[in-house]
Motif scaffolding. Structure first.
Motif, mmCIF file in Angstrom:
data_model
loop_
_atom_site.group_PDB
_atom_site.id
_atom_site.type_symbol
_atom_site.label_atom_id
_atom_site.label_comp_id
_atom_site.label_asym_id
_atom_site.label_seq_id
_atom_site.Cartn_x
_atom_site.Cartn_y
_atom_site.Cartn_z
ATOM 1 N N GLY A 12 0.830 -1.216 0.000
ATOM 2 C CA GLY A 12 0.000 0.000 0.000
ATOM 3 C C GLY A 12 0.853 1.250 0.000
ATOM 4 O O GLY A 12 0.417 2.329 0.428
ATOM 5 N N GLY A 16 -1.116 7.586 0.434
ATOM 6 C CA GLY A 16 -1.515 7.757 1.836
ATOM 7 C C GLY A 16 -0.423 7.395 2.834
ATOM 8 O O GLY A 16 0.738 7.793 2.698
ATOM 9 N N VAL A 98 0.345 -2.247 4.870
ATOM 10 C CA VAL A 98 -0.537 -1.081 4.979
ATOM 11 C C VAL A 98 -1.707 -1.183 3.991
ATOM 12 O O VAL A 98 -2.746 -0.560 4.193
HETATM 13 N N1 LIG Z 1 -6.431 6.823 7.100
HETATM 14 C C1 LIG Z 1 -6.912 6.470 8.266
HETATM 15 O O1 LIG Z 1 -7.298 7.308 9.109
HETATM 16 C C2 LIG Z 1 -6.994 5.025 8.631
HETATM 17 C C3 LIG Z 1 -7.719 4.673 9.781
HETATM 18 C C4 LIG Z 1 -7.728 3.332 10.181
HETATM 19 C C5 LIG Z 1 -7.045 2.398 9.430
HETATM 20 N N2 LIG Z 1 -6.377 2.758 8.286
HETATM 21 C C6 LIG Z 1 -5.658 1.719 7.551
HETATM 22 O O2 LIG Z 1 -4.368 2.216 7.186
HETATM 23 C C7 LIG Z 1 -4.007 1.678 5.918
HETATM 24 C C8 LIG Z 1 -3.653 2.799 4.933
HETATM 25 O O3 LIG Z 1 -4.764 3.612 4.750
HETATM 26 P P1 LIG Z 1 -4.729 4.942 3.847
HETATM 27 O O4 LIG Z 1 -5.661 5.873 4.504
HETATM 28 O O5 LIG Z 1 -3.329 5.327 3.576
HETATM 29 O O6 LIG Z 1 -5.431 4.386 2.519
HETATM 30 P P2 LIG Z 1 -5.194 4.730 0.933
HETATM 31 O O7 LIG Z 1 -6.435 4.296 0.256
HETATM 32 O O8 LIG Z 1 -4.723 6.149 0.788
HETATM 33 O O9 LIG Z 1 -3.977 3.774 0.519
HETATM 34 C C9 LIG Z 1 -4.132 2.380 0.446
HETATM 35 C C10 LIG Z 1 -3.202 1.861 -0.644
HETATM 36 O O10 LIG Z 1 -3.316 0.413 -0.693
HETATM 37 C C11 LIG Z 1 -3.262 0.013 -2.040
HETATM 38 N N3 LIG Z 1 -3.906 -1.299 -2.218
HETATM 39 C C12 LIG Z 1 -5.220 -1.585 -2.102
HETATM 40 N N4 LIG Z 1 -5.443 -2.869 -2.387
HETATM 41 C C13 LIG Z 1 -4.231 -3.425 -2.674
HETATM 42 C C14 LIG Z 1 -3.824 -4.733 -3.028
HETATM 43 N N5 LIG Z 1 -4.724 -5.734 -3.189
HETATM 44 N N6 LIG Z 1 -2.505 -4.978 -3.225
HETATM 45 C C15 LIG Z 1 -1.589 -3.969 -3.087
HETATM 46 N N7 LIG Z 1 -1.938 -2.696 -2.771
HETATM 47 C C16 LIG Z 1 -3.248 -2.431 -2.563
HETATM 48 C C17 LIG Z 1 -4.013 1.099 -2.794
HETATM 49 O O11 LIG Z 1 -3.680 1.110 -4.190
HETATM 50 C C18 LIG Z 1 -3.575 2.372 -2.051
HETATM 51 O O12 LIG Z 1 -2.476 2.984 -2.677
HETATM 52 C C19 LIG Z 1 -5.171 0.789 5.485
HETATM 53 O O13 LIG Z 1 -4.916 -0.540 5.868
HETATM 54 C C20 LIG Z 1 -6.329 1.349 6.253
HETATM 55 O O14 LIG Z 1 -7.335 0.376 6.436
HETATM 56 C C21 LIG Z 1 -6.351 4.049 7.875
#
Ligand SMILES: NC(=O)c1ccc[n+]([C@@H]2O[C@H](COP(=O)([O-])OP(=O)(O)OC[C@H]3O[C@@H](n4cnc5c(N)ncnc54)[C@H](O)[C@@H]3O)[C@@H](O)[C@H]2O)c1
Length: 291
Positions: A12, A16, A98
């Protein structure tokens, strides 16, 4: 430079929190496998661009990185990604999972594919990577693993039963693997992030309307990256099986679930016997009430 010459896989990492983590790990001297399937928030429309862009960014800043445009939900991809780290850099020190997607739906309306896809990327994705990374770390007798969980998993959230189940599952995966790998000097921890990203954009909307900067209220992805660097560094070799929140300038430690009140029957419990003592001796006071 807290990660000099360490080799890290970050899933990921194209956007983000993963992207910020990849940039900071590289800045601290890690050689990075930038793994991202480049999908939309619901997991559709893959693209190589996000992973390649982050690799370019790291190289422009003088760091070392390769891209792995692969779907972490596939078992074979788990093997390919670990092999890419070994072929490119000769070892594997850090695995940061991530990657994630969101398919929001109430439980009574959820389609089978909405359940399966979310579990596949978050939870099975964690297994797919750990399955191939742990033998390498076991042989090396060192390693750091960080899995990303969520408040929605630990506390529940009504519109994301699939996501909540996957995120709670990752905590179980982390604690089991932490116990299994402790004697090999491999740590496994979880982070609960809160940060403004496309995943939280809708949540942030009302706050922005209320005049607050989104990053101000939620924190930013780059606020989360330092905790990952710390957990992967030599300074955290003794930290394993734990869950930490990172939100803006706040860090927090989560408790471990444990039995907090015990009551024994004389002989076997009967349903009426439980009813008779329930409120006074077991109950649910002092806990979060869901109703
Ligand atoms: N942003 C928050 O406040 C928050 C809160 C709780 C949990 N999270 C967790 O933190 C992590 C990151 O979240 P974020 O906000 O940066 O999200 P985001 O959507 O900005 O980034 C997620 C990335 O994961 C990649 N991805 C998705 N499916 C994939 C796959 N099958 N194989 C490889 N890559 C894949 C996407 O292309 C994307 O670039 C996630 O696991 C999310 O559930 C985030």
């Amino acid at each position: 430079m807290m990660l000099k010459d360490k080799v890290a896989i970050i899933t990921g990492a194209g956007r983000g929190i993963g992207r910020s983590t990849a940039l900071l790990m590289a800045e601290h001297g890690a050689k990075v496998v930038v793994c991202d399937y480049g999908v939309s928030l619901d997991g559709s429309a893959p693209s190589s661009e996000p992973a390649n862009a982050v690799v370019r960014e790291i190289r422009e800043r003088g760091g070392t990185a390769v891209a792995a445009v692969d779907d972490v939900g596939s078992f074979e991809a788990g093997q390919r990604i670990v092999q890419l780290a070994l072929d490119s850099f000769g070892r594997l020190d850090c695995l940061i999972h991530v990657a994630g997607i969101l398919r929001e739906r109430m439980i009574f309306n959820m389609a089978e594919a909405e359940w399966d896809d979310v579990i596949r990327v978050h939870l099975k994705g964690g297994f797919n990577l750990l399955r191939f990374a742990t033998p390498v770390m076991r042989q090396q007798r060192s390693g750091s693993i960080v899995l990303f969980t969520s408040r929605s998993g630990l506390r529940g959230a009504p519109g994301v039963p699939n996501y909540a189940a996957a995120k709670m599952g990752l905590v179980g995966l982390a604690r089991s693997t932490a116990q299994a790998m402790a004697k090999y000097n491999v740590t496994v921890n979880c982070i609960v992030p809160v940060a403004f990203s496309r995943m939280t954009q809708r949540m942030a909307g009302p706050m922005i309307q209320a005049g607050l900067g989104a990053g101000e209220e939620l924190g930013l992805p780059e606020d989360v990256a330092p905790l990952v660097v710390f957990l992967c560094s030599e300074a955290a070799r003794h930290v394993t099986g734990q869950v930490y929140t990172s939100q803006g300038n706040k860090l927090a430690l989560w408790s471990q679930p444990r039995e907090i009140r015990t009551v024994y029957a004389e002989g076997r419990w009967t349903p009426q016997g439980i009813a008779d003592i329930f409120e006074s001796q077991l109950g649910q006071d002092e806990l979060v009430r869901f109703k």
